[in-house]
Write a protein that holds these residues in place. Sequence first.
Motif, mmCIF file in Angstrom:
data_model
loop_
_atom_site.group_PDB
_atom_site.id
_atom_site.type_symbol
_atom_site.label_atom_id
_atom_site.label_comp_id
_atom_site.label_asym_id
_atom_site.label_seq_id
_atom_site.Cartn_x
_atom_site.Cartn_y
_atom_site.Cartn_z
ATOM 1 N N MET A 195 50.816 48.286 24.346
ATOM 2 C CA MET A 195 51.262 46.905 24.531
ATOM 3 C C MET A 195 51.693 46.670 25.983
ATOM 4 O O MET A 195 51.349 45.656 26.588
ATOM 5 N N GLU A 196 52.403 47.594 26.511
ATOM 6 C CA GLU A 196 52.853 47.439 27.903
ATOM 7 C C GLU A 196 51.676 47.407 28.857
ATOM 8 O O GLU A 196 51.636 46.596 29.792
ATOM 9 N N ALA A 197 50.687 48.263 28.618
ATOM 10 C CA ALA A 197 49.519 48.290 29.500
ATOM 11 C C ALA A 197 48.747 46.980 29.408
ATOM 12 O O ALA A 197 48.251 46.458 30.421
ATOM 13 N N GLN A 198 48.633 46.425 28.209
ATOM 14 C CA GLN A 198 47.897 45.163 28.030
ATOM 15 C C GLN A 198 48.603 44.030 28.757
ATOM 16 O O GLN A 198 47.966 43.234 29.454
ATOM 17 N N VAL A 199 49.934 43.933 28.598
ATOM 18 C CA VAL A 199 50.677 42.860 29.264
ATOM 19 C C VAL A 199 50.604 43.009 30.780
ATOM 20 O O VAL A 199 50.421 42.034 31.514
ATOM 21 N N ARG A 200 50.718 44.227 31.218
ATOM 22 C CA ARG A 200 50.634 44.451 32.678
ATOM 23 C C ARG A 200 49.257 44.044 33.199
ATOM 24 O O ARG A 200 49.142 43.477 34.285
ATOM 25 N N ALA A 201 48.214 44.339 32.439
ATOM 26 C CA ALA A 201 46.860 43.974 32.881
ATOM 27 C C ALA A 201 46.710 42.459 32.963
ATOM 28 O O ALA A 201 46.070 41.927 33.891
ATOM 29 N N ASN A 202 47.298 41.748 31.985
ATOM 30 C CA ASN A 202 47.235 40.280 32.025
ATOM 31 C C ASN A 202 47.953 39.742 33.260
ATOM 32 O O ASN A 202 47.449 38.823 33.928
ATOM 33 N N ILE A 203 49.139 40.290 33.530
ATOM 34 C CA ILE A 203 49.892 39.819 34.706
ATOM 35 C C ILE A 203 49.119 40.105 35.981
ATOM 36 O O ILE A 203 48.997 39.254 36.866
ATOM 37 N N ALA A 204 48.555 41.312 36.073
ATOM 38 C CA ALA A 204 47.823 41.680 37.289
ATOM 39 C C ALA A 204 46.586 40.817 37.464
ATOM 40 O O ALA A 204 46.251 40.394 38.584
ATOM 41 N N SER A 205 45.892 40.538 36.364
ATOM 42 C CA SER A 205 44.682 39.716 36.458
ATOM 43 C C SER A 205 45.027 38.316 36.927
ATOM 44 O O SER A 205 44.374 37.754 37.812
ATOM 45 N N LYS A 206 46.073 37.786 36.331
ATOM 46 C CA LYS A 206 46.523 36.451 36.736
ATOM 47 C C LYS A 206 46.919 36.436 38.202
ATOM 48 O O LYS A 206 46.561 35.510 38.951
ATOM 49 N N ALA A 207 47.648 37.460 38.640
ATOM 50 C CA ALA A 207 48.097 37.514 40.042
ATOM 51 C C ALA A 207 46.933 37.649 40.992
ATOM 52 O O ALA A 207 46.880 36.987 42.045
ATOM 53 N N HIS A 208 45.972 38.491 40.663
ATOM 54 C CA HIS A 208 44.839 38.699 41.568
ATOM 55 C C HIS A 208 44.016 37.439 41.699
ATOM 56 O O HIS A 208 43.547 37.098 42.801
ATOM 57 N N VAL A 209 43.812 36.740 40.590
ATOM 58 C CA VAL A 209 43.012 35.498 40.656
ATOM 59 C C VAL A 209 43.712 34.486 41.558
ATOM 60 O O VAL A 209 43.077 33.870 42.434
ATOM 61 N N LEU A 210 45.007 34.297 41.362
ATOM 62 C CA LEU A 210 45.742 33.318 42.159
ATOM 63 C C LEU A 210 45.730 33.693 43.637
ATOM 64 O O LEU A 210 45.448 32.859 44.503
ATOM 65 N N VAL A 211 46.019 34.947 43.928
ATOM 66 C CA VAL A 211 46.108 35.352 45.334
ATOM 67 C C VAL A 211 44.746 35.284 46.004
ATOM 68 O O VAL A 211 44.610 34.822 47.143
ATOM 69 N N ASP A 212 43.690 35.697 45.295
ATOM 70 C CA ASP A 212 42.348 35.642 45.908
ATOM 71 C C ASP A 212 41.948 34.211 46.183
ATOM 72 O O ASP A 212 41.384 33.902 47.260
ATOM 73 N N ASN A 213 42.211 33.298 45.236
ATOM 74 C CA ASN A 213 41.845 31.882 45.443
ATOM 75 C C ASN A 213 42.610 31.303 46.625
ATOM 76 O O ASN A 213 42.044 30.586 47.462
ATOM 77 N N HIS A 214 43.891 31.559 46.686
ATOM 78 C CA HIS A 214 44.689 31.000 47.790
ATOM 79 C C HIS A 214 44.296 31.612 49.124
ATOM 80 O O HIS A 214 44.328 30.921 50.144
ATOM 81 N N ALA A 215 43.956 32.881 49.125
ATOM 82 C CA ALA A 215 43.537 33.507 50.395
ATOM 83 C C ALA A 215 42.281 32.844 50.912
ATOM 84 O O ALA A 215 42.105 32.636 52.115
ATOM 85 N N LEU A 216 41.385 32.513 49.993
ATOM 86 C CA LEU A 216 40.154 31.844 50.398
ATOM 87 C C LEU A 216 40.439 30.426 50.847
ATOM 88 O O LEU A 216 39.895 29.965 51.860
ATOM 89 N N ALA A 217 41.337 29.731 50.101
ATOM 90 C CA ALA A 217 41.641 28.343 50.453
ATOM 91 C C ALA A 217 42.393 28.248 51.772
ATOM 92 O O ALA A 217 42.230 27.268 52.509
ATOM 93 N N LEU A 218 43.187 29.226 52.066
ATOM 94 C CA LEU A 218 44.027 29.147 53.277
ATOM 95 C C LEU A 218 43.248 29.481 54.540
ATOM 96 O O LEU A 218 43.758 29.268 55.634
#
Length: 918
Positions: free
Chosen positions: A31-54
């Motif tokens: 359960m912990e690994a699954q939640v961590r993966a969701n958080i990491a996926s969400k974070a990577h998507v946001l950061v990658d999009n903003h890096a491209l937009a900026l």
Amino acid sequence: MLLVFVCVAASTLTVVTWLSTQSESRRLTEMEAQVRANIASKAHVLVDNHALALRGMVADNAFTDVRQIVERAVEGDPDLIYGVFVAADGTPWAYASPTTKALSKSDPQAIVDRWQELSLPPGCWKSKTPSQRQVVQFDQDVFEVARPVVDEGEVLGMIRYGFSTKPLHEALSRVRAESRATLTTILVWMSVSTLLSTLLGFYLVSRASTRIVQPLKGLTEAAERIAQGQTGVRVDVRTNDELQVLGQAFNHMQQSNEDALRRVRDAMEAALEASRLKSEFLANMSHEIRTPMNGVIGMIRLILKMPLEGKLRRYAETVDASASALMTIINDVLDFSKMEAGKYTLQSVPFDPGVVLQEAAELLSNRAFDKQLELVYRRAPNVPQVVTGDPDRYRQILNNLVGNAIKFSEHGEVFVDLTQDSVDEEAYVLRTVVQDTGIGISEEDQTKLFSAFSQVDGSLVRRFGGTGLGLAISKRLVEMMGGQIGVVSERGVGSKFWFTVRVTRSAAPTRPSLTPLPEGRRVLVVEASRRWCRIIEEHMVAWGLNCEVFQDGRSALERLQQGQRFDIAVIGAQLLDISIESFVKELRATPSAKELPLIVLTQLGATATLTEVEKEVAAQLSKPLRLSELYECIMGAFAGGQVRTPGPRPRPRGVRNRGKRILIVDDNDINQFVATEQVEQAGFQADVASNGEQAVARVKAGKYAAILMDCQMPVMDGYAATRAIRDWEGSTAHTPIIALTAHAMAGERDKVLAAGMDDYLSKPLRPHSLERMLERYVGEDDVFVASSSEPDETPAVELDMTINRSPRLVGLFVSRVPENLAELEAVLALGDSHRVRERAHKLKGSCLAIGAELMAKEAEALQLEAERDELGVAAAHLTSLREQYGRVALLLQSELPPSQKRAFDPEPSGSVAPAADN
């Protein structure tokens, strides 16, 4: 059967509980690994999009747009804790966090300035590599993701977002709640299983306690008895298992320990016995060696007092020198042995370090004169007059170092400088430097200096002799006295040995202050030695005199011929450019110096050649110079006193120790003979006893002024004899008993005093030491003084020139009268008329014995006033006595022939009263 069932059930429940726990643990981990993966996926998507937009915004410097993107992202996502964009140059463009929500957006710079709240790695905004990390920010666990904003390969900055791990914790909490319910059931079964197992275990342990616990308890009690020091402790364990083996091992170990302790105890007793035997051997060796040496040295010095001529005198002097050298070696070996045995102790008595230095210089001056060396000593003005310490050990160190300096120097001078190194509320640290112009010591050889039985060069032993113990003994003595010792030397140039000693403050009275000299007087000093010139000038200035110093006679004569007038002149007899006779003649030919008082400085041990001009010399003083004597001579010259040596005098009227009997107690015939001769030469009558029993019988049969008591004798030793004499005397009498001991062990003085003796003398017996000791305890009150044949009305004179005074009598008077005057001053301060009368009577007897008639009358007047208990003008009498003594001392010292100037050996405490040595 029941036992087997219970064990199987407990084991089954334990296994089930463990499997359940492991299953729940794996579920939580997944359960912990699954939640961590969701958080990491969400974070990577946001950061990658903003890096491209900026990328374009940063390239266009769109600060506002960058700030809006970051702020909206943080405000729109509750799981997003903070965001920050930092340009590649380290400048923050945008920042949003929980702390910036309360700030006004109208001041964006204030918001951006808060970005350093984040603990970012230094220089991370220049990195091209994406990164992520787990950190704690704003008191929360944060998953932080960072991406570089890159445009055509150039890093424009770094966008960084921190995501909360709160969803992870919430999911884990739900899973834990479910697991808790599951495990509760398991724990109930486990509790029942544990209770049953405990009951079963208690039952089993109770049965086994008799076989296990009791033997262990016996071992513990045995160990405690051994710790309390009991021996022979053993345990008896009979269980036919490992406990019995343990008990046997314990008994074997204890037996081995007791055997080892017995061996250690035997070895310690043997070591103590060896130490006792060593101490006894040292004492016996000291006695057995010093006893025959006492006979050898005593007899040869008695022979040297006889009229010998030619070869006989040379033979006797050679034997005396050889015996003295042998005695020095014996003393070094015995001293070193005492130190090695730990039997060497220090005494603590008041003494004047300057006087000890002066005595050491005078003792060694003849050796220096024989080698044509100038021996110079100086005592700094700030060195205290009286300290508490061990003067004998200080003198021994001085004798070693100065003796070595003379031994290894062929020309030049030896200079000894005593200064105060430091001072505190309780003690002084005195520094003594001995500097010579001898052969010097190379740097590599200096490490060997203070080692026992070593000399830096084996050829020096053949050339100069010695045991190699002197510096080793000096080093240990210095360390025992709380000091240090060292050397600075250069081969072929000379050496400078230095040492410090710690001495405590003393409550003993100091010498009285100097009588002021007349102001404005001028002194001419002519002395070949540069150091003596400086020392004399230093004291002249301290005494308030104007001084001109010359190292050659011609320059001084030229100064006189220029018309310069002086009030007194101090002239060295060994000038380099002119003889003393020629100098005096030319000086007297100078009009301004016809009546100039002259004080001539000669070398101690040298024969002054002043026959032709002796009548022109006011006084002669010997070097090493006693500055107190120089002061007295100057004071006498300014006072107009007669200080020239008188002409021939008639035979004496008789000043002897007539009628006083001394009992000599010694079992050695030679020692008896030597002591008898020395006692009779001192003017006493002597009786002899061979053991303590005879001594007690003689004391009961007749009265003795003093007893010289050997300590080791057959039949009855000196200690037992002294106790018997003291018991017989009781409180009605007290005969002075002086121990004659050849022991060199520590504590010997305490031992003889505890037995009832008054003092002790070490063998070999030296005449001047014996005379001083007898003078101290027998006293001067009963000294015979023949009555004058002159009529009573003859006016009293300052010093009767018709009396033939021996050098010893002169030395006794000069050394003891200052002590008498000091005692008078002390009892006057107390207002004790009875003691004032006693001291005045004693002083009067001394003055009559020496022929100091005016002093005797003054002392008699003080005695009569004390008898009438009228001390109103006593202080005036004391002042008059001090002034008269100064003049009498000058007359006494100057009337002796030059070769006998220092024939007497006063006690250290009896230096001339005015303390000019300071």
